[in-house]
Design a protein around this motif. Structure first.
Motif, mmCIF file in Angstrom:
data_model
loop_
_atom_site.group_PDB
_atom_site.id
_atom_site.type_symbol
_atom_site.label_atom_id
_atom_site.label_comp_id
_atom_site.label_asym_id
_atom_site.label_seq_id
_atom_site.Cartn_x
_atom_site.Cartn_y
_atom_site.Cartn_z
ATOM 1 N N LEU A 100 81.583 41.823 52.025
ATOM 2 C CA LEU A 100 80.585 40.644 51.848
ATOM 3 C C LEU A 100 79.754 40.421 53.310
ATOM 4 N N THR A 101 78.635 40.343 53.100
ATOM 5 C CA THR A 101 77.832 40.079 54.319
ATOM 6 C C THR A 101 77.243 38.800 54.248
ATOM 7 N N TRP A 102 76.446 38.452 55.544
ATOM 8 C CA TRP A 102 75.715 37.099 55.642
ATOM 9 C C TRP A 102 74.601 37.312 54.676
ATOM 10 N N HIS A 129 78.073 28.179 48.929
ATOM 11 C CA HIS A 129 77.262 29.422 48.852
ATOM 12 C C HIS A 129 77.954 30.685 49.264
ATOM 13 N N ILE A 130 79.200 30.513 50.064
ATOM 14 C CA ILE A 130 80.029 31.781 50.259
ATOM 15 C C ILE A 130 80.878 32.030 48.898
ATOM 16 N N ALA A 131 80.925 31.175 48.173
ATOM 17 C CA ALA A 131 81.715 31.071 47.077
ATOM 18 C C ALA A 131 81.061 31.926 46.054
ATOM 19 N N ASP A 132 79.575 31.456 45.785
ATOM 20 C CA ASP A 132 78.749 32.049 45.001
ATOM 21 C C ASP A 132 78.558 33.583 45.158
ATOM 22 N N ALA A 133 78.492 34.005 46.488
ATOM 23 C CA ALA A 133 78.373 35.305 46.928
ATOM 24 C C ALA A 133 79.532 36.256 46.614
ATOM 25 N N LEU A 134 80.899 35.442 46.839
ATOM 26 C CA LEU A 134 82.157 36.170 46.303
ATOM 27 C C LEU A 134 82.041 36.322 44.828
ATOM 28 N N VAL A 135 81.347 35.297 43.915
ATOM 29 C CA VAL A 135 81.377 35.330 42.603
ATOM 30 C C VAL A 135 80.455 36.606 42.269
ATOM 31 N N ALA A 136 79.299 36.753 43.132
ATOM 32 C CA ALA A 136 78.432 37.786 42.797
ATOM 33 C C ALA A 136 78.960 39.269 43.100
ATOM 34 N N GLY A 180 81.980 39.934 42.474
ATOM 35 C CA GLY A 180 83.141 40.172 41.666
ATOM 36 C C GLY A 180 84.441 39.879 42.368
ATOM 37 N N TYR A 181 84.546 39.183 43.395
ATOM 38 C CA TYR A 181 85.742 39.040 43.810
ATOM 39 C C TYR A 181 86.645 37.635 43.325
ATOM 40 N N VAL A 182 85.817 36.769 42.901
ATOM 41 C CA VAL A 182 86.455 35.565 41.998
ATOM 42 C C VAL A 182 85.747 35.494 41.026
ATOM 43 N N ARG A 183 85.973 34.469 39.992
ATOM 44 C CA ARG A 183 85.358 34.165 38.801
ATOM 45 C C ARG A 183 84.331 33.175 38.838
ATOM 46 N N ASP A 184 84.514 32.337 39.752
ATOM 47 C CA ASP A 184 83.823 30.988 39.711
ATOM 48 C C ASP A 184 84.091 30.295 41.022
ATOM 49 N N ARG A 185 83.333 29.268 41.530
ATOM 50 C CA ARG A 185 83.645 28.540 42.746
ATOM 51 C C ARG A 185 84.962 28.010 42.806
#
Length: 287
Positions: free
Chosen positions: A123-125, A142-149, A151-156
């Motif tokens: 995950l990058t800035w 926004h970090i949460a949204d990047a993690l979702v994008a 594929g590390y988590v399902r949602d916020r």
């Protein structure tokens, strides 16, 4: 802005746009509220008033009344306290200085958290910034949204419960004033301070602190909110009765960021009128 005009309900006084941690533009938020039958709304992005002009224009074009608002961050010991600030003067020097300091802290915090997470996840800035709009202060959502994008988590919700949790090694605390200072700043800017979702799982704030906040100008509580507990609402309901406080109900809509739906809780016409009558910082925008 025009004063002395009649607003119409139903009213939802807690909505977020992409200016802070929502997923829709201010205009789209207002359109969603209108589609759900709302006729008076407040945009309450975190620690900023920059969405007001767009939201006001959208509201009036749809025949809706717009109440300028903001959700000011505060902190008591380990817990976040959110103070809804209605009809403040956006140019008040003290309030503006505080919100600028909070937003700067939020950006620095996000950068440090991103660096820590990047040691263990791909995950990058740039991934995080890609989840924001122009002018948005980057934050945990926004970090949460990047993690979702990625594929590390399902949602916020999953992100906040795990990787971004205060219990996580990646977590960095946000600077925020104490709740009494936050209330004082809002009242000093001519606004009406209401504690958002004050009876959630963290429990009701200590009575001594609430008394100090009332002394500083606290106007009431957002008692109709999906995060509040029945017991907490009962406790605060007694305080409302004792001090004749304002009671609001709101959705806390964030677009796709949360399951909350515009108008799932609303504020009575009487309480909206009390907010308008109490404020001196700015005025509603009528159609």
């Amino acid at each position: 802005m025009v004063s002395g005009q009649r607003f119409e309900g139903p009213s939802d006084l807690h909505l977020h746009s992409v200016v802070s941690d929502g997923t829709e533009t201010p205009a789209a938020v207002i359109a969603a509220a209108h589609a759900h039958g709302l006729r008076t709304v407040a945009l309450t992005d975190h620690d900023t008033t920059s969405g007001w002009a767009e939201a006001a224009e959208a509201a009036t074009s749809l025949g809706m009344t717009f109440l300028p608002g903001m959700e000011l961050s505060a902190r008591h010991e380990w817990r976040s306290v959110h103070v809804l600030a209605y009809l403040v003067d956006p140019d008040d020097a003290d309030l503006r200085a505080m919100t600028e300091r909070i937003r700067a802290s939020r950006l620095t915090r996000a950068q440090v958290m991103a660096e820590r997470i990047g040691r263990d996840y791909d995950l990058t800035w740039d991934d995080i910034v890609a989840q924001t709009a122009a002018g948005t202060t980057v934050g945990r959502p926004h970090i949460a949204d990047a993690l979702v994008a990625r594929g590390y988590v399902r949602d916020r919700t999953e992100a906040f419960a795990g990787i971004l949790s205060p219990r996580s090694d990646y977590y960095v605390a946000l600077f925020a004033p104490d709740p009494v200072t936050a209330v004082t700043l809002v009242a000093g800017a001519g606004g009406v301070p209401i504690i958002a979702h004050p009876a959630g799982r963290a429990g009701v704030l200590p009575r001594a602190l609430l008394d100090r906040m009332l002394g500083a100008g606290l106007a009431g509580f957002e008692l109709a909110h999906r995060e509040n507990t029945e017991e907490g609402v009962r406790i605060l309901g007694r305080l409302v009765a004792d001090h004749d406080l304002i009671v609001t109900g709101s959705s806390d809509y964030h677009g796709l960021g949360k399951p909350n739906v515009p108008g799932e809780n609303t504020t009575s016409d009487e309480m909206v009128a009390r907010i308008i009558a109490r404020a001196t910082g700015s005025a509603p925008v009528y159609p």
